[in-house]
Design a protein around this motif. Sequence first.
Motif, PDB file in Angstrom:
ATOM      1  N   LEU A  19      23.783  -1.810  -0.752  1.00 60.67           N
ATOM      2  CA  LEU A  19      24.087  -1.562  -2.158  1.00 60.67           C
ATOM      3  C   LEU A  19      25.395  -0.790  -2.307  1.00 60.67           C
ATOM      4  N   GLU A  20      25.718   0.038  -1.302  1.00 59.79           N
ATOM      5  CA  GLU A  20      26.921   0.861  -1.382  1.00 59.79           C
ATOM      6  C   GLU A  20      28.166   0.113  -0.930  1.00 59.79           C
ATOM      7  N   ALA A  21      28.010  -1.139  -0.456  1.00 53.28           N
ATOM      8  CA  ALA A  21      29.172  -1.925  -0.030  1.00 53.28           C
ATOM      9  C   ALA A  21      30.104  -2.131  -1.215  1.00 53.28           C
ATOM     10  N   GLY A  22      31.402  -1.976  -0.996  1.00 54.42           N
ATOM     11  CA  GLY A  22      32.363  -2.002  -2.095  1.00 54.42           C
ATOM     12  C   GLY A  22      32.526  -3.350  -2.767  1.00 54.42           C
ATOM     13  N   SER A  23      32.289  -4.434  -2.044  1.00 56.08           N
ATOM     14  CA  SER A  23      32.496  -5.770  -2.602  1.00 56.08           C
ATOM     15  C   SER A  23      31.571  -6.754  -1.900  1.00 56.08           C
ATOM     16  N   ASP A  24      31.507  -7.957  -2.467  1.00 53.62           N
ATOM     17  CA  ASP A  24      30.696  -8.997  -1.833  1.00 53.62           C
ATOM     18  C   ASP A  24      31.224  -9.337  -0.439  1.00 53.62           C
ATOM     19  N   ASP A  25      32.538  -9.374  -0.305  1.00 55.47           N
ATOM     20  CA  ASP A  25      33.113  -9.680   1.008  1.00 55.47           C
ATOM     21  C   ASP A  25      32.762  -8.605   2.028  1.00 55.47           C
ATOM     22  N   ALA A  26      32.825  -7.349   1.606  1.00 55.85           N
ATOM     23  CA  ALA A  26      32.481  -6.257   2.519  1.00 55.85           C
ATOM     24  C   ALA A  26      31.013  -6.338   2.924  1.00 55.85           C
ATOM     25  N   PHE A  27      30.146  -6.661   1.967  1.00 55.03           N
ATOM     26  CA  PHE A  27      28.722  -6.807   2.287  1.00 55.03           C
ATOM     27  C   PHE A  27      28.492  -7.965   3.246  1.00 55.03           C
ATOM     28  N   ASN A  28      29.137  -9.103   2.973  1.00 55.62           N
ATOM     29  CA  ASN A  28      28.938 -10.270   3.833  1.00 55.62           C
ATOM     30  C   ASN A  28      29.365  -9.981   5.267  1.00 55.62           C
ATOM     31  N   ARG A  29      30.504  -9.314   5.432  1.00 54.18           N
ATOM     32  CA  ARG A  29      30.964  -8.979   6.783  1.00 54.18           C
ATOM     33  C   ARG A  29      29.984  -8.032   7.464  1.00 54.18           C
ATOM     34  N   MET A  30      29.502  -7.027   6.720  1.00 51.92           N
ATOM     35  CA  MET A  30      28.558  -6.055   7.276  1.00 51.92           C
ATOM     36  C   MET A  30      27.252  -6.738   7.662  1.00 51.92           C
ATOM     37  N   PHE A  31      26.744  -7.618   6.793  1.00 50.06           N
ATOM     38  CA  PHE A  31      25.478  -8.287   7.063  1.00 50.06           C
ATOM     39  C   PHE A  31      25.583  -9.197   8.281  1.00 50.06           C
ATOM     40  N   GLU A  32      26.670  -9.978   8.382  1.00 50.48           N
ATOM     41  CA  GLU A  32      26.830 -10.880   9.517  1.00 50.48           C
ATOM     42  C   GLU A  32      26.916 -10.100  10.830  1.00 50.48           C
ATOM     43  N   ARG A  33      27.623  -8.969  10.826  1.00 54.21           N
ATOM     44  CA  ARG A  33      27.690  -8.137  12.037  1.00 54.21           C
ATOM     45  C   ARG A  33      26.317  -7.585  12.392  1.00 54.21           C
ATOM     46  N   ASP A  34      25.599  -7.106  11.381  1.00 52.08           N
ATOM     47  CA  ASP A  34      24.276  -6.536  11.645  1.00 52.08           C
ATOM     48  C   ASP A  34      23.315  -7.601  12.169  1.00 52.08           C
ATOM     49  N   LYS A  35      23.382  -8.786  11.591  1.00 57.28           N
ATOM     50  CA  LYS A  35      22.502  -9.876  12.039  1.00 57.28           C
ATOM     51  C   LYS A  35      22.790 -10.233  13.497  1.00 57.28           C
ATOM     52  N   ASP A  36      24.081 -10.309  13.835  1.00 54.93           N
ATOM     53  CA  ASP A  36      24.448 -10.613  15.226  1.00 54.93           C
ATOM     54  C   ASP A  36      24.006  -9.496  16.169  1.00 54.93           C
ATOM     55  N   ASP A  37      24.129  -8.246  15.721  1.00 54.54           N
ATOM     56  CA  ASP A  37      23.725  -7.114  16.565  1.00 54.54           C
ATOM     57  C   ASP A  37      22.216  -7.146  16.826  1.00 54.54           C
ATOM     58  N   LEU A  38      21.436  -7.461  15.800  1.00 51.88           N
ATOM     59  CA  LEU A  38      19.984  -7.527  15.981  1.00 51.88           C
ATOM     60  C   LEU A  38      19.609  -8.661  16.930  1.00 51.88           C
ATOM     61  N   ARG A  39      20.301  -9.779  16.835  1.00 55.42           N
ATOM     62  CA  ARG A  39      20.027 -10.880  17.755  1.00 55.42           C
ATOM     63  C   ARG A  39      20.402 -10.505  19.179  1.00 55.42           C
ATOM     64  N   GLU A  40      21.498  -9.753  19.338  1.00 59.41           N
ATOM     65  CA  GLU A  40      21.871  -9.289  20.670  1.00 59.41           C
ATOM     66  C   GLU A  40      20.812  -8.354  21.237  1.00 59.41           C
ATOM     67  N   LEU A  41      20.153  -7.607  20.384  1.00 58.45           N
ATOM     68  CA  LEU A  41      19.094  -6.704  20.828  1.00 58.45           C
ATOM     69  C   LEU A  41      17.789  -7.441  21.122  1.00 58.45           C
ATOM     70  N   GLY A  42      17.738  -8.729  20.807  1.00 61.57           N
ATOM     71  CA  GLY A  42      16.563  -9.521  21.149  1.00 61.57           C
ATOM     72  C   GLY A  42      15.698  -9.952  19.982  1.00 61.57           C
ATOM     73  N   LEU A  43      16.061  -9.573  18.742  1.00 65.38           N
ATOM     74  CA  LEU A  43      15.261  -9.971  17.590  1.00 65.38           C
ATOM     75  C   LEU A  43      15.536 -11.442  17.265  1.00 65.38           C
ATOM     76  N   VAL A  44      14.482 -12.236  17.169  1.00 70.18           N
ATOM     77  CA  VAL A  44      14.616 -13.657  16.841  1.00 70.18           C
ATOM     78  C   VAL A  44      14.637 -13.800  15.326  1.00 70.18           C
TER      79      VAL A  44
END
Length: 317
Positions: free
Chosen positions: A36-61
Amino acid sequence: MAIAKAERLMNLALCLLGTRRPLSKRELRGSIEAYLEAGSDDAFNRMFERDKDDLRELGLVIETVDNLDGDTGYLARRDSNRLPPITLDAEEAAALGLAAKVWQQARLAGAASGALQKLRAAGMPEAEDAYEVHSALEPRIPVHETAFEPLMLACRDRRPVTFDYRKANAARPEQRQVEPWTLECWRGHWYLAGWDRERGAERVFRLSRITGRVRSRAGTFTAEVPDVVTVRETVESWAGETATRTALIRLRSGSGYPLRSRAISVRELGDGWDELEIPYGHGLDAWLVEFGPDVVVREPADLRADVVDRLRAVAKD
């Protein structure tokens, strides 16, 4: 920042594990304070994609699902993210430790190291590593194709892909839409097995013939993934490994070492040429074309004709 990111990843994981239906990006953004605190839609999208990739790297399917309204949704099913109790003896632990040393790529090395740390934390016995102290040799599986890593991740995450593929007898690549199943190394080359959507059948692709980028596509698999994918058996059949016939070819001296390694007999002809007898099976013509002017087929006549036809097709393009 580290604490904020760890909290954000934890919240995202809990949302994905706690839902019974796929959640869209919009719903996830409204549920997690850091988004919610992300400054823009682009900033949120970049943050979400990084977080999703990080969780997958940690083993979450994490599954990607197309909702009825056309949005893409995400969820992590509990049954897909739960492992049974794992018990390993010292020999099994040693085998895993050795396998973790095989990969040269940094990304795979990190994943292998992290997996070992988790198993050791769960009680896996420490095993003496003979390769650590007593040997200067280390096992390695080389990977030179840039397509390997995106295809490995697509196989892991069950994501369809598209790529340009050049067949052995074609001068120009064609686009393929594939549901990737598994990767396997055979005779120094990497192969991908998967479902070719346009052809509606299982296909095996050699990674060295993939040109350009491998692009991921949204959506789920349309074909059922078999319990056992026989990549090696398929490639062996195409390359003539299961052949009951033999072919006689002339090979330029000092070239064609893959062919020489499979030769039943080799005879020096002089003038810079050797004569080889090799197994003949389905797909051998395509393989021989790759050696260009270094190979001349003597017999059988049907193999010679197939090779000539392929060379003419390439010349026309």
